[in-house]
Motif scaffolding. Structure first.
Motif, PDB file in Angstrom:
ATOM      1  N   VAL A 193      28.474  13.989  87.115  1.00  0.00           N
ATOM      2  CA  VAL A 193      28.723  12.500  87.038  1.00  0.00           C
ATOM      3  C   VAL A 193      30.235  12.404  87.479  1.00  0.00           C
ATOM      4  O   VAL A 193      31.266  12.988  87.034  1.00  0.00           O
ATOM      5  CB  VAL A 193      28.749  12.088  85.594  1.00  0.00           C
ATOM      6  N   PHE A 194      30.389  11.461  88.653  1.00  0.00           N
ATOM      7  CA  PHE A 194      31.626  10.969  89.032  1.00  0.00           C
ATOM      8  C   PHE A 194      32.440   9.898  88.001  1.00  0.00           C
ATOM      9  O   PHE A 194      31.527   9.031  87.572  1.00  0.00           O
ATOM     10  CB  PHE A 194      31.614  10.275  90.381  1.00  0.00           C
ATOM     11  N   PRO A 195      33.339  10.278  87.400  1.00  0.00           N
ATOM     12  CA  PRO A 195      33.898   9.320  86.283  1.00  0.00           C
ATOM     13  C   PRO A 195      33.956   7.891  86.827  1.00  0.00           C
ATOM     14  O   PRO A 195      33.815   6.774  86.130  1.00  0.00           O
ATOM     15  CB  PRO A 195      35.154  10.031  85.781  1.00  0.00           C
ATOM     16  N   VAL A 196      34.613   7.706  88.103  1.00  0.00           N
ATOM     17  CA  VAL A 196      34.746   6.392  88.470  1.00  0.00           C
ATOM     18  C   VAL A 196      33.625   6.476  89.850  1.00  0.00           C
ATOM     19  O   VAL A 196      33.898   6.826  90.598  1.00  0.00           O
ATOM     20  CB  VAL A 196      36.301   6.054  89.052  1.00  0.00           C
ATOM     21  N   ASN A 197      32.695   5.489  89.560  1.00  0.00           N
ATOM     22  CA  ASN A 197      31.589   5.331  90.763  1.00  0.00           C
ATOM     23  C   ASN A 197      31.254   3.879  90.996  1.00  0.00           C
ATOM     24  O   ASN A 197      30.630   3.445  89.916  1.00  0.00           O
ATOM     25  CB  ASN A 197      30.425   6.204  90.430  1.00  0.00           C
ATOM     26  N   PRO A 198      31.516   3.267  91.999  1.00  0.00           N
ATOM     27  CA  PRO A 198      32.328   3.817  93.243  1.00  0.00           C
ATOM     28  C   PRO A 198      33.860   3.740  92.967  1.00  0.00           C
ATOM     29  O   PRO A 198      34.263   2.911  91.883  1.00  0.00           O
ATOM     30  CB  PRO A 198      32.013   2.711  94.202  1.00  0.00           C
ATOM     31  N   LYS A 199      34.313   4.538  93.584  1.00  0.00           N
ATOM     32  CA  LYS A 199      35.920   4.661  93.765  1.00  0.00           C
ATOM     33  C   LYS A 199      36.525   3.914  94.634  1.00  0.00           C
ATOM     34  O   LYS A 199      36.123   4.262  95.895  1.00  0.00           O
ATOM     35  CB  LYS A 199      36.365   6.219  93.714  1.00  0.00           C
ATOM     36  N   MET A 200      37.470   3.141  94.596  1.00  0.00           N
ATOM     37  CA  MET A 200      38.208   2.129  95.733  1.00  0.00           C
ATOM     38  C   MET A 200      39.642   2.762  95.902  1.00  0.00           C
ATOM     39  O   MET A 200      40.369   3.088  94.677  1.00  0.00           O
ATOM     40  CB  MET A 200      38.187   0.813  95.121  1.00  0.00           C
ATOM     41  N   ILE A 201      40.097   3.004  96.866  1.00  0.00           N
ATOM     42  CA  ILE A 201      41.397   3.543  97.518  1.00  0.00           C
ATOM     43  C   ILE A 201      41.873   2.584  98.357  1.00  0.00           C
ATOM     44  O   ILE A 201      40.987   2.096  99.256  1.00  0.00           O
ATOM     45  CB  ILE A 201      41.519   4.732  97.905  1.00  0.00           C
TER      46      ILE A 201
END
Length: 803
Positions: A514-522
């Motif tokens: 599991v990706f902790p932050v999903n979706p991830k914004m940069i």
């Protein structure tokens, strides 16, 4: 000479009483007369001399009423029975004590108009309350009754002389009893022989002169005609056929006496004939099968149903008095006599407690109706069936079949049935008293489970409605309670078996990373060079109790700008990031990556990386339109509007700066440009006239970036002669297009050559058609087809004429 009538009774009559059905009240339009054709009243045994029996009033339905529509008619009443009289106000009273009367009494009441010839009649029947049957219905008893009836009939009845009736009003007021003719009683269903003599009618003048007798009225000369006739000479009156009281209960005839010349020698007399009822009709139930119901557990005396039987015989006598009784009950549980019936009304009620639908759901009752007040020896009977359904009440609480249920469920699954809770309920299936309702009362504070009822089996389906996590809860201990849709009946307590425990084991499964932050914004500026590290996009394995390795791969990268480190999830660029790319939506570029473990079976999860691209000033502005046309002479319409656009974002766009280059010098000498707003400018002629032709004008536009970017654009302008409206003329448009005189001449020569070729082709086609028409036929004269015609209709010739 005074004349009179004598009536001799000469037939056997039974003493049972007869009655007619009550007549219907008269309705509009109003007609004078009695309100009913027949009155029946039960008289007390202790009725004394002179007491009133019926009175003319409208206050009660069992009293007579004479309707006088004119409200001024004087009416007198006469009774056909000397034991009873009628007062002028319509009150019927007894002339003597009637306590010793052993049979019902029936007589006719006649109303006479005192000042007109109208006559109205009604029948009054009096029955003693609770009188016992005088004699048993045996042969001897019937003979005794016939003898008694015969003796009760007067042998000879004399009527008043003519001078006694000179004043009808006075006679009616005196109520003379000796000129009332008693009724004639005839039993129904007599076997004859017929004709059967009833009475003899004679006048005391028949010794001096010949008399002829006749009778008139319904039953004689009126429909139903022919039932009664009379010997015109002897005066013997006969009944010609069996009578049926249920068809007609009484007859009113008039007897006449005339001499041989047809002259009336006696006033007509009224004969009243009553058909005596016999018990010839069985009680008839309205239905052969009655359906009723009563709730189980009902107390004694609870109403169940009602059965009704009717008897066509006289309801005021024992012949038509019906009594009910129960013959049998099936089954005999818990006792043979669970019900009783009201012998007079037919109402069936419970007589004992112990009705239990779970043991007996329906009873079959055979009900008997008997006339003669229920006398089984002489009465006629009939039977009907009563089906009594025992309706259910919620007197049985649902009970779970075991005290503890168990089941297993894999983690992260929903809508999975863990176990089925089985229940037993003895109440009516598929009713609110049977339908089970399950509740979880403890062990599930987060609401992971719910229990749905199977509508067919009534089982409780324990279902997962919210995913469970093995790493957080390895097992659940639930407490469930079952009840019914309907409340339990009064006094019924819930069973201890209505509560049970449920043990649920959670099965561990290989969960995907599991990706902790999903979706991830940069956020990054566009134009970063290839090889730039953007971020580390790593996932975690939720299986804490199992050590597994997570690896990464790229799943979706529309512009192929990125790559991910297989081991640690580091994201690196492979090309320049361009915010103006078609793959960038609203300044955001989106790519997805896959993280998978080395479990068995392998599990994988996806993560989305969103890169917000910050704009830099990397796009010079451009101009539109790239082509235009103006008039060769200065005109208000000879202006060109120019728009600048830039693919960058603010602040690297407008307001824009528009200018003409200094080289070549003819540009600024012939043209001028001015800015209308931040994105718009206007180009026009500086000089009054410019030769028609096509000119390419360079324009330099710069944006507001830091540093700004500039672009030199060429605008192709066609200068042409214009009409008065400032529009280019056709010739001017051609000239402006750059066609010289030589080009125009060449175009015209080509057109002439093309037309000449078309003309030559047409001439050649016409000449060829003429040659085809002028060519002769190439046929040998000897082969003329006319010589080959054979004529077969000529005579003679022989062989020489044959070809």
């Amino acid at each position: 000479m005074s004349l009179g009538w004598i009536i001799l009774s000469c037939t056997l009559l039974v003493s049972a009483s007869s009655g007619n059905k009550a007549g219907q009240p008269l309705k509009a339009p109003c007609r004078p007369g009695f309100s009913q054709n027949f009155y029946t009243m039960i008289v007390s045994r202790d009725l004394l001399h002179g007491q009133s029996i019926l009175k003319d009033t409208t206050l009660s339905s069992d009293r007579v009423k004479f309707e006088d529509c004119q409200r001024s008619r004087e009416v007198g009443f006469v009774s056909s029975d000397p034991n009873f009289s009628v007062r002028p106000d319509g009150t019927v009273y007894a002339e003597q004590e009637v306590a010793n009367l052993s049979e019902p009494v029936q007589f006719m009441v006649t109303a006479y108009g005192l000042h007109d010839p109208h006559i109205w009649e009604t029948t009054v029947k009096l029955a003693l309350a609770g009188h016992p049957h005088p004699l048993p219905f045996t042969k001897a008893g019937i003979e005794e009754m016939l003898s008694r009836a015969w003796e009760s009939q007067p042998k000879v009845i004399k009527f008043p002389r003519k001078h006694q009736r000179s004043s009808l009003a006075n006679a009616l007021r005196r109520q003379k009893r000796d000129w009332v003719i008693p009724p004639i009683n005839v039993p129904e269903n007599s076997r004859g022989p017929f004709p059967h003599m009833l009475v003899r009618i004679r006048s005391d003048q028949d010794k001096e002169a010949g008399i002829r007798y006749s009778i008139t009225g319904a039953g004689a000369d009126q429909p139903p005609s022919g039932i009664y006739n009379i010997d015109p000479i002897s005066g013997n009156m006969f009944v010609t056929q069996p009578l049926d009281r249920e068809e007609r209960a009484s007859f009113h005839l008039r007897a006449h006496a005339v001499d041989m010349n047809g002259n009336q020698v006696e006033n007509p007399i009224d004969l009243y004939i009553y058909v005596i009822d016999m018990n010839d009709n069985r009680p008839e139930f309205q239905n052969q099968v009655y359906n009723g119901s009563v709730a189980e557990g009902s107390k004694p005396g609870s109403s169940v149903m009602k059965v009704t039987a009717t008897d066509a015989d006289d309801s005021t006598t024992a012949n038509g008095m019906v009594r009910y009784r129960i013959l049998s009950q099936t089954p005999h549980s818990p006792i043979p006599n669970m019900f009783t019936i009201n012998s007079e009304t037919g109402d069936i009620v419970t007589v004992a407690a112990g009705l239990d639908r779970e043991k007996v759901s329906q009873y079959t009752i055979i009900v008997q109706a008997t006339d003669m007040e229920g006398n089984l020896n002489f009465g006629l009977s009939n039977t009907a069936t009563a089906l009594i359904s025992i309706t259910d009440i919620n007197d049985n609480p649902p009970e779970l079949t075991v005290r503890t249920f168990s089941g297993e469920v894999p983690e992260n699954k929903v809508n999975v049935v863990v176990t089925n809770l089985t229940v037993v309920d003895r109440d009516q299936p598929h009713s609110p008293n049977w339908n089970a309702v399950y509740r979880i009362v403890s062990g599930d504070p987060s609401g992971h489970f719910a229990i749905r009822t199977n509508p067919i089996t009534n089982e409780g389906m324990l279902t997962v409605v919210k995913p469970v996590d093995f790493e957080m809860n390895r097992a659940f201990m639930l407490t469930v309670v079952v009840s019914n849709q309907a409340h339990l009946a009064s006094g019924i307590q819930s069973s201890l078996q209505s509560t049970a425990g449920v043990t649920i084991s959670v099965q561990d499964v290989n969960e995907p990373p599991v990706f902790p932050v999903n979706p991830k914004m940069i956020r990054f500026e566009e134009g970063v060079p290839a090889g730039t590290t953007l971020t580390v996009f790593s996932a975690q394995d939720p299986d804490h109790f199992i050590h597994q390795i997570v690896r990464y791969s790229k799943l979706s990268d529309p512009a192929n700008w990125l790559k991910i480190n297989r081991t640690n999830g580091q994201i690196t660029t492979m090309a320049l990031l361009d915010r103006e790319s078609m793959y960038v939506k609203n300044n955001v570029y989106e790519a997805t990556f896959l993280a998978f473990d080395n479990g068995s079976p392998q599990a994988s999860g996806t993560g989305t990386l969103q890169i917000f691209l910050i704009d830099i000033n990397d796009n010079a502005p451009v101009l539109v339109p790239r082509e235009a046309q103006v008039c060769e002479r200065a005109h208000p319409n000879s202006r060109i509007n120019i728009t600048a656009s830039d693919a960058d974002a603010d602040p690297n766009v407008g307001p824009f700066v528009f200018e003409l280059p200094s080289f070549p010098g003819s540009v600024r000498r012939n043209w001028t440009i001015s800015r209308l707003s931040g994105d718009y400018a206007q180009l026009r002629l500086r000089i009054p006239y410019l030769e028609a032709g096509v000119y390419e004008i360079p324009v330099i536009v710069s944006d507001s970036g830091n540093p700004p970017l500039s672009n030199r654009s060429l605008i192709r302008i066609k200068v042409c002669p214009c009409d008065d409206n400032g529009d280019c003329s056709a010739t001017g448009a051609v000239a402006a297009a750059g066609l010289g005189t030589g080009a125009i001449i060449a175009i015209l020569i080509c057109i002439i050559i093309l037309l000449s070729m078309v003309l030559l082709f047409v001439v050649w086609m016409k000449r060829r058609e003429k040659e085809r028409q002028a060519k002769p036929l190439l046929i040998d004269p000897e082969d003329d087809v006319r010589d080959n015609i054979l004529k077969y209709d000529e005579e003679g010739g022989g062989e020489e004429d044959q070809v």
